[in-house]
Design a protein around this motif. Structure first.
Motif, PDB file in Angstrom:
ATOM      1  N   LEU A 276       0.821  -1.207   0.000  1.00 52.63           N
ATOM      2  CA  LEU A 276       0.000   0.000   0.000  1.00 52.63           C
ATOM      3  C   LEU A 276       0.855   1.257   0.000  1.00 52.63           C
ATOM      4  CD1 LEU A 276      -2.464  -1.051   2.847  1.00 52.63           C
ATOM      5  CD2 LEU A 276      -2.758  -1.427   0.398  1.00 52.63           C
ATOM      6  N   ALA A 277       0.263   2.358  -0.474  1.00 56.38           N
ATOM      7  CA  ALA A 277       0.827   3.692  -0.305  1.00 56.38           C
ATOM      8  C   ALA A 277      -0.234   4.558   0.358  1.00 56.38           C
ATOM      9  CB  ALA A 277       1.245   4.290  -1.640  1.00 56.38           C
ATOM     10  N   TYR A 278       0.137   5.237   1.416  1.00 50.07           N
ATOM     11  CA  TYR A 278      -0.764   6.160   2.096  1.00 50.07           C
ATOM     12  C   TYR A 278      -0.327   7.574   1.759  1.00 50.07           C
ATOM     13  CZ  TYR A 278      -4.180   3.798   5.019  1.00 50.07           C
ATOM     14  OH  TYR A 278      -5.284   3.115   5.460  1.00 50.07           O
TER      15      TYR A 278
ATOM     16  N   ASP B 244       2.830  -3.879   4.087  1.00 51.75           N
ATOM     17  CA  ASP B 244       3.961  -3.055   3.693  1.00 51.75           C
ATOM     18  C   ASP B 244       3.376  -1.733   3.207  1.00 51.75           C
ATOM     19  OD1 ASP B 244       6.255  -1.917   2.766  1.00 51.75           O
ATOM     20  OD2 ASP B 244       6.835  -3.551   1.441  1.00 51.75           O
ATOM     21  N   VAL B 245       3.556  -0.660   3.979  1.00 49.09           N
ATOM     22  CA  VAL B 245       2.920   0.624   3.680  1.00 49.09           C
ATOM     23  C   VAL B 245       3.986   1.677   3.411  1.00 49.09           C
ATOM     24  CG1 VAL B 245       1.284   2.385   4.449  1.00 49.09           C
ATOM     25  CG2 VAL B 245       1.032   0.018   5.240  1.00 49.09           C
ATOM     26  N   VAL B 246       3.889   2.325   2.242  1.00 52.98           N
ATOM     27  CA  VAL B 246       4.765   3.432   1.887  1.00 52.98           C
ATOM     28  C   VAL B 246       4.066   4.726   2.284  1.00 52.98           C
ATOM     29  CG1 VAL B 246       5.965   4.640   0.022  1.00 52.98           C
ATOM     30  CG2 VAL B 246       5.720   2.140  -0.044  1.00 52.98           C
ATOM     31  N   ALA B 247       4.712   5.545   3.091  1.00 54.58           N
ATOM     32  CA  ALA B 247       4.152   6.834   3.485  1.00 54.58           C
ATOM     33  C   ALA B 247       4.502   7.877   2.425  1.00 54.58           C
ATOM     34  CB  ALA B 247       4.703   7.265   4.841  1.00 54.58           C
ATOM     35  N   VAL B 248       3.482   8.600   1.954  1.00 51.43           N
ATOM     36  CA  VAL B 248       3.671   9.614   0.923  1.00 51.43           C
ATOM     37  C   VAL B 248       3.157  10.949   1.446  1.00 51.43           C
ATOM     38  CG1 VAL B 248       3.076  10.367  -1.408  1.00 51.43           C
ATOM     39  CG2 VAL B 248       3.403   7.924  -0.931  1.00 51.43           C
ATOM     40  N   SER B 249       3.985  11.967   1.355  1.00 56.82           N
ATOM     41  CA  SER B 249       3.610  13.316   1.768  1.00 56.82           C
ATOM     42  C   SER B 249       3.722  14.245   0.574  1.00 56.82           C
ATOM     43  CB  SER B 249       4.530  13.798   2.897  1.00 56.82           C
ATOM     44  OG  SER B 249       4.164  15.094   3.332  1.00 56.82           O
ATOM     45  N   LEU B 250       2.706  15.080   0.354  1.00 51.85           N
ATOM     46  CA  LEU B 250       2.806  16.026  -0.751  1.00 51.85           C
ATOM     47  C   LEU B 250       3.922  17.027  -0.506  1.00 51.85           C
ATOM     48  CD1 LEU B 250      -0.885  16.826  -1.774  1.00 51.85           C
ATOM     49  CD2 LEU B 250       0.535  14.834  -2.287  1.00 51.85           C
ATOM     50  N   ARG B 251       4.086  17.441   0.728  1.00 51.92           N
ATOM     51  CA  ARG B 251       5.123  18.415   1.079  1.00 51.92           C
ATOM     52  C   ARG B 251       6.027  17.856   2.175  1.00 51.92           C
ATOM     53  NH1 ARG B 251       0.387  20.982   1.293  1.00 51.92           N
ATOM     54  NH2 ARG B 251       0.491  21.248   3.551  1.00 51.92           N
ATOM     55  N   VAL B 252       7.197  18.426   2.306  1.00 50.33           N
ATOM     56  CA  VAL B 252       8.142  17.993   3.337  1.00 50.33           C
ATOM     57  C   VAL B 252       7.596  18.388   4.712  1.00 50.33           C
ATOM     58  CG1 VAL B 252      10.479  18.251   4.244  1.00 50.33           C
ATOM     59  CG2 VAL B 252      10.097  18.262   1.770  1.00 50.33           C
ATOM     60  N   PRO B 253       7.480  17.460   5.650  1.00 49.70           N
ATOM     61  CA  PRO B 253       7.025  17.815   6.993  1.00 49.70           C
ATOM     62  C   PRO B 253       7.980  18.817   7.646  1.00 49.70           C
ATOM     63  CG  PRO B 253       6.895  15.440   6.661  1.00 49.70           C
ATOM     64  CD  PRO B 253       7.659  15.999   5.492  1.00 49.70           C
ATOM     65  N   ALA B 254       7.430  19.828   8.271  1.00 47.58           N
ATOM     66  CA  ALA B 254       8.223  20.833   8.976  1.00 47.58           C
ATOM     67  C   ALA B 254       8.540  20.333  10.385  1.00 47.58           C
ATOM     68  CB  ALA B 254       7.451  22.148   9.039  1.00 47.58           C
ATOM     69  N   PRO B 255       9.540  20.907  11.040  1.00 45.39           N
ATOM     70  CA  PRO B 255       9.882  20.469  12.414  1.00 45.39           C
ATOM     71  C   PRO B 255       8.686  20.494  13.354  1.00 45.39           C
ATOM     72  CG  PRO B 255      11.611  21.870  11.540  1.00 45.39           C
ATOM     73  CD  PRO B 255      10.491  21.906  10.534  1.00 45.39           C
TER      74      PRO B 255
ATOM     75  N   HIS C  54      -1.894  -0.580  -4.332  1.00 44.05           N
ATOM     76  CA  HIS C  54      -3.107   0.179  -4.004  1.00 44.05           C
ATOM     77  C   HIS C  54      -2.693   1.472  -3.311  1.00 44.05           C
ATOM     78  CE1 HIS C  54      -7.487   0.501  -3.059  1.00 44.05           C
ATOM     79  NE2 HIS C  54      -7.012   1.277  -2.091  1.00 44.05           N
ATOM     80  N   LEU C  55      -3.388   2.576  -3.650  1.00 44.50           N
ATOM     81  CA  LEU C  55      -3.134   3.868  -3.019  1.00 44.50           C
ATOM     82  C   LEU C  55      -4.337   4.268  -2.191  1.00 44.50           C
ATOM     83  CD1 LEU C  55      -1.639   3.950  -5.995  1.00 44.50           C
ATOM     84  CD2 LEU C  55      -1.223   6.321  -5.360  1.00 44.50           C
ATOM     85  N   HIS C  56      -4.076   4.749  -0.981  1.00 42.98           N
ATOM     86  CA  HIS C  56      -5.140   5.288  -0.141  1.00 42.98           C
ATOM     87  C   HIS C  56      -4.732   6.690   0.297  1.00 42.98           C
ATOM     88  CE1 HIS C  56      -8.683   5.170   2.443  1.00 42.98           C
ATOM     89  NE2 HIS C  56      -7.949   5.830   3.333  1.00 42.98           N
ATOM     90  N   ALA C  57      -5.640   7.639   0.140  1.00 41.02           N
ATOM     91  CA  ALA C  57      -5.356   9.028   0.499  1.00 41.02           C
ATOM     92  C   ALA C  57      -6.196   9.446   1.689  1.00 41.02           C
ATOM     93  CB  ALA C  57      -5.624   9.952  -0.682  1.00 41.02           C
ATOM     94  N   HIS C  58      -5.606  10.221   2.570  1.00 41.99           N
ATOM     95  CA  HIS C  58      -6.346  10.870   3.645  1.00 41.99           C
ATOM     96  C   HIS C  58      -6.498  12.332   3.272  1.00 41.99           C
ATOM     97  CE1 HIS C  58      -7.542   8.689   7.273  1.00 41.99           C
ATOM     98  NE2 HIS C  58      -6.605   7.815   6.963  1.00 41.99           N
ATOM     99  N   MET C  59      -7.722  12.785   3.269  1.00 44.55           N
ATOM    100  CA  MET C  59      -8.191  14.089   2.810  1.00 44.55           C
ATOM    101  C   MET C  59      -8.588  13.968   1.339  1.00 44.55           C
ATOM    102  SD  MET C  59      -7.938  15.667   5.611  1.00 44.55           S
ATOM    103  CE  MET C  59      -6.992  15.545   7.137  1.00 44.55           C
ATOM    104  N   ALA C  60      -9.808  14.411   1.067  1.00 41.63           N
ATOM    105  CA  ALA C  60     -10.413  14.175  -0.242  1.00 41.63           C
ATOM    106  C   ALA C  60      -9.992  15.174  -1.307  1.00 41.63           C
ATOM    107  CB  ALA C  60     -11.945  14.206  -0.113  1.00 41.63           C
ATOM    108  N   HIS C  61      -9.215  16.202  -0.929  1.00 44.28           N
ATOM    109  CA  HIS C  61      -8.852  17.187  -1.947  1.00 44.28           C
ATOM    110  C   HIS C  61      -7.539  16.813  -2.628  1.00 44.28           C
ATOM    111  CE1 HIS C  61      -6.843  18.289   1.634  1.00 44.28           C
ATOM    112  NE2 HIS C  61      -7.270  19.516   1.812  1.00 44.28           N
ATOM    113  N   ALA C  62      -6.478  17.597  -2.467  1.00 45.40           N
ATOM    114  CA  ALA C  62      -5.241  17.390  -3.231  1.00 45.40           C
ATOM    115  C   ALA C  62      -4.627  15.997  -3.065  1.00 45.40           C
ATOM    116  CB  ALA C  62      -4.217  18.470  -2.870  1.00 45.40           C
TER     117      ALA C  62
END
Length: 248
Positions: free
Chosen positions: A24-26, A52-63, A148-156
Motif C-alpha cells: 500500500l501507499a498512504y 507493507d505501507v509506503v508513506a507519501v507526503s505532498l510536502r516535506v514535513p516541517a519540524p 493500491h493507493l489510499h489518500a487521507h483528505m479528499a482534496h489534493a
C-alpha cells in the motif's frame, strides 16, 4: 532455546502474511503530521498487521509537524515527498516513458473536473501541476511495486492518488474529513465514482456522500471510525500512601 524458536516462527508467519497482503501507499498533504494522529497511526497500525505501507507526503514535513517525536521523524525520513526538488522532471520523465498512460491520466483528470463542476479558477490552474505530481508519484511508487493507493483528505492528496493510480493501472481509495469536503472540495463526484471504496468516518458521512453521488453501496462506503488507543491515555495508578482512603 524454545524462546528463540518461537520468535523465528513468529517472524516467519509475519513475513508470509506480509507477502500475501497488497503493498500500500498512504498519501497525505503532510505525512506524518503531529496534529493528524488519525493518519500516521493508521499507517503504523497497518504495518503492525503485516502490511507493507509506503508513506507519501505532498510536502516535506516541517519540524513543528514532527514535534521532536522519534517515531514521526523516522516515518518522515523514509517517506516519499511528491513536491520535492525535481518533481516536474520526474513527472515529465514518466510521461515520456509511458505516454499512453500519461495521456489517459490527463484525460481522466480533465473529465473529472468537468463532471464534478466544483473547481474554482485556482483549482483549474492547479490541475496541470497535480497531473505532473501524480505522474511523479507514479514513478516513485512503481519502483516499490505498490498495488493500491489510499489518500487521507479528499482534496489534493486524493487528486494525486487518483492520477498516480491511473498511471500505474491500480486502484485507489480515500478517507474524507471536513474542510476537504466543504471548504476545499475538488473533483469529489468523480472521486466517489472511481474509488474502489471511500472510508467513512461516521454514518453521517456515508449518507452525505450519497447525497453527492447517488447509488453508492455500503460496500463502497465502509464506516471506519477514527479511534484512539485508550490504553495510551489511561491515568497512572495512584500508589501514594492513603490514596485509597482519599477516594472513599
Amino acid at each position: 532455546m524454545n524462546s528463540g524458536i518461537n520468535t523465528d516462527a513468529a517472524h516467519g508467519e509475519t513475513a508470509r502474511a506480509s507477502d500475501a497482503l497488497p503493498r500500500l501507499a498512504y498519501v497525505g498533504a503532510v505525512l506524518p503530521k503531529r496534529s493528524e494522529t488519525f493518519v500516521y497511526r493508521e499507517v503504523l497500525g497497518l504495518r503492525k498487521r503485516g502490511h507493507d505501507v509506503v508513506a507519501v507526503s505532498l510536502r516535506v514535513p516541517a519540524p513543528e509537524d514532527l514535534a521532536g517525536d522519534a517515531v514521526l521523524s523516522a516515518l518522515a525520513a523514509e517517506g516519499v515527498v511528491v513536491y520535492s526538488n525535481g518533481f516536474v522532471k520526474r513527472g515529465l520523465g514518466e510521461a515520456m516513458r509511458r505516454p499512453l498512460r500519461a495521456t489517459w491520466a490527463a484525460g481522466r483528470l480533465l473529465t473529472a473536473a468537468v463532471v464534478s463542476r466544483d473547481l474554482n479558477i485556482r483549482g483549474w490552474v492547479r490541475l496541470p501541476v497535480q497531473w505532473l505530481g501524480g505522474l511523479a508519484l507514479a514513478a516513485d511508487l512503481r519502483e516499490r511495486d505498490v498495488e493500491h493507493l489510499h489518500a487521507h483528505m479528499a482534496h489534493a492528496p486524493t487528486t494525486l492518488a487518483m492520477v498516480a493510480a491511473d498511471a500505474l493501472g491500480v486502484k485507489f481509495s480515500f478517507t474524507g474529513h471536513a474542510a476537504d469536503l466543504f471548504r476545499d472540495r475538488g473533483l469529489l463526484r468523480a472521486k466517489l465514482r472511481r474509488a474502489a471504496f471511500v472510508a467513512c468516518i461516521s454514518e453521517w458521512h456515508r449518507g452525505w456522500y450519497r447525497g453527492v453521488e447517488l447509488g453508492l453501496s455500503d460496500a463502497r462506503l465502509p464506516v471506519i471510525r477514527c479511534g484512539v488507543d485508550l490504553a495510551e491515555f489511561a491515568p497512572p495508578e495512584d500508589t501514594t500512601e492513603g490514596s485509597a482512603e482519599n477516594q472513599r
